[in-house]
Design an enzyme around this catalytic site. Structure first.
Site, PDB file in Angstrom:
ATOM      1  CG  ASP A   2      -7.326   6.441   7.103  1.00 49.38           C
ATOM      2  OD1 ASP A   2      -7.626   5.283   6.795  1.00 49.38           O
ATOM      3  OD2 ASP A   2      -8.120   7.407   7.002  1.00 49.38           O
ATOM      4  CD  GLU A  56      -6.495   3.297   3.413  1.00 51.20           C
ATOM      5  OE1 GLU A  56      -7.457   2.678   2.915  1.00 51.20           O
ATOM      6  OE2 GLU A  56      -6.551   4.515   3.664  1.00 51.20           O
TER       7      GLU A  56
END
Ligand code: GLC
Length: 658
Positions: A284, A326
């Protein structure tokens, strides 16, 4: 010379490693460590070499890798070896994913397991279960504020449930993606709590300052991520009487990767989840991993070095596990997260194709493919052994992160065009039936992003409310058209749960005080299983969408030209409503495929001569692989109905016989 330094250090480390680890069977581990150690040492030294405790930290790093290797289940080790032999396995067209929240999709992890057959019915064989680690009970940024990296949130299940799900998925030939939130954690996490209690060791895990001097310097150049709900990048902590860097929400503390202990702990957590059976880890917010005064604190070179180091270490312990970056950043920056080369400076094998996603929404709003064309032309070529995650919607907002220069080349003015898109998708534009909402509006810069479910953004919600059958059909066509683009582009298509049955915006978040300020919750639905049953009822939008996608996925899996070997070429057909590309078959099995999409609401044509010498039309017998039918031709022109797509192949007898 430098190799010798690293060899002798490795020998010392292996001598000093804990005896209980040393006496285990570490054959494969040693081979991989030997092969990767030079680079691991180089990177670790580059990041932390000036510290007095460098060697101690280096020993600890190897110990973590070895311990997690020893703990890795034999079945996962076997998978590692198989994937090492067939290292391009993830580039195949046979993979199709879906992202979902365990509680939103099926109450909890056990529920997800019981619904695997639903995903299989659709043809999905990669399952991304969004954050499942323990997080605060109140606001938790949808689970992205983790308070315990080693345990599952009791609301969705247990570690055993994860293992059962992973095993059950594997038995069905499905892969599991789990999230690893590397950049920050919740202020309820033990490290944050111990910092608050005054422990220096843990305060060094974060960016913590006594006064505003340094925060002010940082903020001169740092953009705001959540300007409405969490303006600024620092939060005053009453208990500590200090400022903490919180780039996202004020309860998400940024980890300080200047400290090698942070890197090692987070590597340990990453390998822990690799050992729970995750095939792929979604890393992330990776663009934010390194902070430097005077920069935006995104895409810094050291952020890439950290990812390279993470990859090299993971390849030693769990080489079968892939990483997804990401990084929702500018197009030229995104491809850098694959690494600079696949041998030395590799990073993540997969990256979110945020550029393509935003460009597709642009084409939807404008009914014009100029910017889509420009944006894809300008996208740097990626590494051969890397692939995109192509998506339309996810749990986040749609950021309009295309390149200003491309917007200009497409004939628009950047700020005005971005404003048009926000107006269009939030229904403020007169010709729009979209039902999105502005997200992350920054009054200082004028920036805004867009929230809303796929179906509501293409007009289905509006059409259903107005009982307008023609418009319902048009919305369904748009939904299928958009999915055809992510299924044929090259890369892994990642569907979003609920989109397969046309799920509309969910406004219930406004009644929950922990969600009301964040309208991304309008597209994080509770799956309506009764509505899903409508997929069996002929003529319903649910049936049209579900069956359309099912057919599309099945067709994709049978088209070798849709595997991702950088085998795509855009074709300029001089019709601004069409987007056309050519996919060549890397294995020379079934031949090339011509993808043609019409983003306009009226029929369009393309001159066959635009194809040059690509040969496909020479035999006259074209077949659309998706529908099985022949497209309409008028003289030397291909006719493309409104919001329609073709996956065209040449129907030569010898091809059909294969
Ligand atoms: C990622 C997540 C997003 C979250 C942010 C902070 O971008 O996708 O939902 O808010 O990271 O963790």
């Amino acid at each position: 010379m430098y190799e010798q330094v690293s060899h002798s250090l490795l020998n010392q480390i292996l001598d000093e490693i804990k005896p209980e680890i040393r006496k285990r069977d570490l054959r494969h581990f040693y081979t991989r460590l030997g092969a990767n150690f030079y680079v691991i040492h180089l990177l670790f030294h580059h990041l932390y070499g000036k510290r007095d405790d460098f060697k101690k930290q280096m020993i600890r790093l190897v110990e973590v890798m070895a311990t997690r290797y020893v703990q890795r289940h034999v079945s996962l080790k076997q998978l590692d070896s198989e994937r090492e032999k067939d290292h391009n396995w993830f580039l195949s067209q046979e993979w199709v994913g879906m992202a979902l929240y365990a509680d939103g999709f099926a109450e909890n992890l056990q529920g997800v397991e019981s619904r695997l057959s639903y995903l299989q019915e659709l043809g999905v064989n990669i399952l991304h279960v969004m954050p499942i680690m323990i997080c605060p009970e109140g606001a938790s940024d949808g689970g992205y504020a983790v308070s315990d990296f080693r345990n599952v949130d009791p609301g969705v299940g247990t570690l055993d449930d994860v293992n059962t799900l992973a095993t059950s998925a594997r038995r069905r030939g499905m892969l599991l993606i789990l999230d690893m939130v590397l950049n920050h954690l919740s202020d309820e996490h033990e490290w944050a709590q111990r910092s608050r209690a005054g422990e220096r060791k843990y305060q060094d895990y974060f960016y913590i300052f006594d006064n505003r001097d340094i925060p002010d310097m940082f903020e001169e150049t740092m953009p705001e991520i959540f300007p409405e709900t969490s303006p600024g990048n620092f939060t005053w902590d009453e208990q500590m009487q200090k400022w903490v860097m919180t780039v996202f929400n004020d309860y998400q503390w940024d980890l300080n990767y200047n400290n090698p202990a942070v890197f090692i702990e987070m590597l340990d957590n990453t390998l822990f989840w690799a050992n729970q059976g995750a095939d792929i880890l979604r890393l992330d917010a990776v663009a934010f991993l390194w902070k430097k005064i005077g920069t935006t604190c995104q895409n810094e070179r050291e952020a890439h070095l950290i990812l390279q180091l993470m990859k090299d270490c993971c390849q030693v312990t769990a080489p079968g596990v892939l990483f997804i970056a990401e990084a929702i950043v500018a197009p030229v920056e995104i491809t850098k997260y694959f690494g600079e080369d696949a041998v030395i400076a590799k990073e993540c094998e997969i990256a979110y194709n945020a550029t393509y996603m935003a460009l597709l929404w642009d084409a939807m709003a404008t009914k014009n493919t100029q910017l889509l064309w420009q944006g894809i032309q300008s996208l740097p070529t990626k590494l051969d052994r890397a692939t995109w995650l192509n998506y339309l919607r996810c749990h986040d907002d749609i950021g309009l992160g295309f390149d200003d220069a491309d917007i200009v080349r497409a004939g628009y003015q950047p700020p005005a065009h971005r404003q048009f898109l926000v107006d269009y998708f939030t229904g403020r534009y007169s010709d729009s039936s979209a039902r999105g909402r502005p997200f992350g509006v920054n009054r200082k810069t004028g920036d805004a992003r867009i929230s809303g479910s796929l179906s509501s953004l293409v007009g289905l919600e509006d059409a259903i409310q107005r009982n307008d059958d023609a418009e319902i059909n048009r919305s369904v066509k748009k939904i299928l058209l958009l999915h055809s683009m992510i299924c044929s582009f090259g890369g892994i298509p990642l569907l979003y749960y609920g989109d397969e049955i046309g799920t509309l915006n969910d406004y219930s978040f406004m009644e929950d005080e922990n969600k009301a300020g964040d309208n991304r919750w309008m597209h994080r639905p509770k799956m309506d299983w009764e509505r899903a049953e409508q997929r069996h009822k002929r003529g319903t939008p649910e049936q049209h969408i579900f069956d359309g996608l099912k057919k599309m996925i099945a067709a994709r899996k049978g088209i070798p030209a849709f595997a991702d070997f950088n085998n795509r070429e855009l074709i300029d057909v001089e019709n601004p409503h069409l987007f056309v590309f050519w996919r060549t078959d890397p294995f020379m099995l079934l031949g090339s495929v011509l993808v043609v999409c019409n983003f306009d609401d009226s029929p369009q044509y393309m001159e066959l001569s635009a194809l040059g010498n690509r040969g496909i039309f020479e035999h006259g017998n074209l077949r659309d692989i998706y529908s099985g039918e022949s497209p309409r031709l008028f003289k030397e022109q291909l006719v493309v109905p409104p919001f329609h797509f073709y996956w065209l192949t040449d129907q030569r007898p010898e091809v059909g016989a294969l």
